[in-house]
Scaffold this motif. Structure first.
Motif, PDB file in Angstrom:
ATOM      1  N   PHE A   7       0.847  -1.203   0.000  1.00 23.39           N
ATOM      2  CA  PHE A   7       0.000   0.000   0.000  1.00 23.39           C
ATOM      3  C   PHE A   7       0.876   1.244   0.000  1.00 23.39           C
ATOM      4  N   HIS A   8       0.284   2.354  -0.442  1.00 22.12           N
ATOM      5  CA  HIS A   8       0.973   3.651  -0.502  1.00 22.12           C
ATOM      6  C   HIS A   8       0.320   4.610   0.488  1.00 22.12           C
ATOM      7  N   TRP A   9       1.138   5.398   1.167  1.00 22.74           N
ATOM      8  CA  TRP A   9       0.670   6.264   2.253  1.00 22.74           C
ATOM      9  C   TRP A   9       1.264   7.658   2.148  1.00 22.74           C
ATOM     10  N   VAL A  10       0.505   8.633   2.641  1.00 22.96           N
ATOM     11  CA  VAL A  10       1.042   9.967   2.913  1.00 22.96           C
ATOM     12  C   VAL A  10       0.787  10.242   4.390  1.00 22.96           C
ATOM     13  N   GLU A  45     -10.027  15.559   0.485  1.00 20.26           N
ATOM     14  CA  GLU A  45     -10.403  16.440  -0.645  1.00 20.26           C
ATOM     15  C   GLU A  45      -9.349  16.383  -1.753  1.00 20.26           C
ATOM     16  N   ALA A  46      -8.093  16.138  -1.371  1.00 15.12           N
ATOM     17  CA  ALA A  46      -7.008  16.087  -2.365  1.00 15.12           C
ATOM     18  C   ALA A  46      -6.952  14.745  -3.086  1.00 15.12           C
ATOM     19  N   GLY A  47      -7.833  13.807  -2.710  1.00 13.95           N
ATOM     20  CA  GLY A  47      -7.890  12.552  -3.447  1.00 13.95           C
ATOM     21  C   GLY A  47      -7.417  11.321  -2.707  1.00 13.95           C
ATOM     22  N   ALA A  48      -7.087  11.464  -1.403  1.00 14.62           N
ATOM     23  CA  ALA A  48      -6.748  10.255  -0.638  1.00 14.62           C
ATOM     24  C   ALA A  48      -7.974   9.354  -0.569  1.00 14.62           C
ATOM     25  N   LEU A  49      -7.750   8.034  -0.567  1.00 12.95           N
ATOM     26  CA  LEU A  49      -8.876   7.093  -0.476  1.00 12.95           C
ATOM     27  C   LEU A  49      -9.508   7.154   0.902  1.00 12.95           C
ATOM     28  N   ALA A  77      -2.669   9.832   8.799  1.00 21.13           N
ATOM     29  CA  ALA A  77      -2.217   8.909   7.755  1.00 21.13           C
ATOM     30  C   ALA A  77      -3.260   8.884   6.654  1.00 21.13           C
ATOM     31  N   PHE A  78      -2.800   8.955   5.406  1.00 22.98           N
ATOM     32  CA  PHE A  78      -3.701   8.933   4.244  1.00 22.98           C
ATOM     33  C   PHE A  78      -3.314   7.783   3.331  1.00 22.98           C
ATOM     34  N   LEU A  79      -4.288   6.927   3.071  1.00 24.47           N
ATOM     35  CA  LEU A  79      -4.091   5.817   2.142  1.00 24.47           C
ATOM     36  C   LEU A  79      -4.364   6.338   0.738  1.00 24.47           C
ATOM     37  N   ALA A 132      -0.481   9.506  -6.883  1.00 29.16           N
ATOM     38  CA  ALA A 132      -1.485  10.065  -5.971  1.00 29.16           C
ATOM     39  C   ALA A 132      -0.824  10.517  -4.673  1.00 29.16           C
ATOM     40  N   ALA A 133       0.196   9.783  -4.241  1.00 27.65           N
ATOM     41  CA  ALA A 133       0.876  10.159  -2.992  1.00 27.65           C
ATOM     42  C   ALA A 133       1.490  11.549  -3.120  1.00 27.65           C
TER      43      ALA A 133
END
Ligand code: C5P
Length: 303
Positions: A170-173, A248-252, A264-266, A272-273
């Motif tokens: 998985f990818h995270w911010v 709002e920026a597109g995190a799932l 944490a944002f998936l 997308a990250a």
């Protein structure tokens, strides 16, 4: 001829995010029973152990000034516990190269404890069995055993009893907030908010574990859950704006990491990250952002 420099041992150790943190009622010992699904992420600290006269700690990194350099640091306590068990003096200098947010809900202090334990064990040639290292980790703190093993695991009890679980990638911010939150304070706020209501026994979500194993980011996004989030938001209401900015920026999905205040944002993929991280930084709702992937291995001695 001058003496060769004393050889050091460096251990790299990951941060964690909790994809599920189910919290039960306060126990008589003050801890809370948890169903805690830990995921190690690719943000790392490095701890180097070098022979020294007595026990000393140093730290470098952007937030090094927030790291205690005394015996309250879990790295120092790890060296002391291991030395006592082996009948040695804890004569070691521990240098922490700090990259994990401090007091951020990502187990940075726990990571340094686990890394120092493995670094000292290697430096002193002890070859302590992993079961014994895990016992020392559990004595150091509830999250420390997971920092040692990494990957993905379900933590029960107070979080220290680990069962490995399967995890796709998985990818995270991560949005790093200004200042830390005290974990005991967040648990106290959880108790205050729960007062007068029955708190169900914590249980791992089968849907979440299936989503984690499948590597399906949409399914994981739909099941992320942190029972400490209302308490963290109650103590730090501004985090709601960070969560809104990320989604709002597109995190799932977004959630508070552990006891916070890191959020944490998936996200679906590396592109997308970068987009979500840039939007979060532009939003002014966090101090900085970090991009990472999961799962990541646990504490490892670097060559
Ligand atoms: O185990 P650790 O030392 O990291 O815990 C710090 C504090 O967090 C504890 O003293 C307790 O207040 C709270 N805690 C809890 N229940 C857990 C883990 C931590 O109440 N399962």
């Amino acid at each position: 001829m001058s003496a060769a420099p004393a050889a050091g041992v460096t251990v790299r150790v990951p941060a964690k995010v909790n994809v599920q943190l189910a919290v039960g009622a306060a126990r008589p010992d003050g801890f809370h029973d948890l169903a805690n699904v830990f995921l190690a992420v690719s943000l790392h600290d490095e701890v180097t152990a070098t022979p020294a006269d007595g026990l000393t700690i140093g730290c470098t990194g952007p937030d090094a000034d927030q790291v205690p350099l005394d015996r309250t640091n879990l790295a120092a306590r790890a060296a002391e516990l291991l030395a006592a068990r082996a009948g040695l003096a804890p004569d070691v200098h521990l240098h922490i190269a700090k990259s994990i947010p401090v007091a951020g809900g990502m187990a940075g202090g726990s990571a340094d404890g686990a890394a120092a334990l493995l670094a000292c064990d290697t430096l002193w040639g002890l070859d302590t069995p992993v079961e014994d290292l895990l016992d020392i980790c559990a004595e150091l703190g509830s999250d420390v055993p997971f920092s040692l093993v990494g990957g993905a695991a379900l933590g029960t009890g107070r979080g220290e009893l680990l069962t490995p679980v399967e995890a796709g990638s998985f990818h995270w911010v991560f949005a790093v907030a200004d200042g830390g939150l005290s974990t005991p304070a967040v648990f106290r706020e959880f108790d205050r908010l729960a007062a007068g209501r029955p708190v169900p026994a914590p249980e791992a979500s089968p849907a979440l574990l299936a989503a984690l194993a499948s590597g399906d980011a949409d399914a994981l996004a739909a099941t992320l859950a942190n029972d400490l989030q209302p308490a963290a938001l109650s103590l730090r209401p501004q985090l709601a704006q960070t969560l809104a900015a990320g989604t709002e920026a597109g995190a799932l999905a977004g959630l508070v990491s552990g006891s916070g205040p890191t959020t944490a944002f998936l996200v679906r993929d590396p592109e997308a990250a970068l987009k979500v991280a840039a939007a979060l930084e532009a939003s002014g709702t966090c101090r900085t952002t970090r991009v990472a992937t999961s799962p990541s291995p646990g504490a490892v001695v670097l060559p």
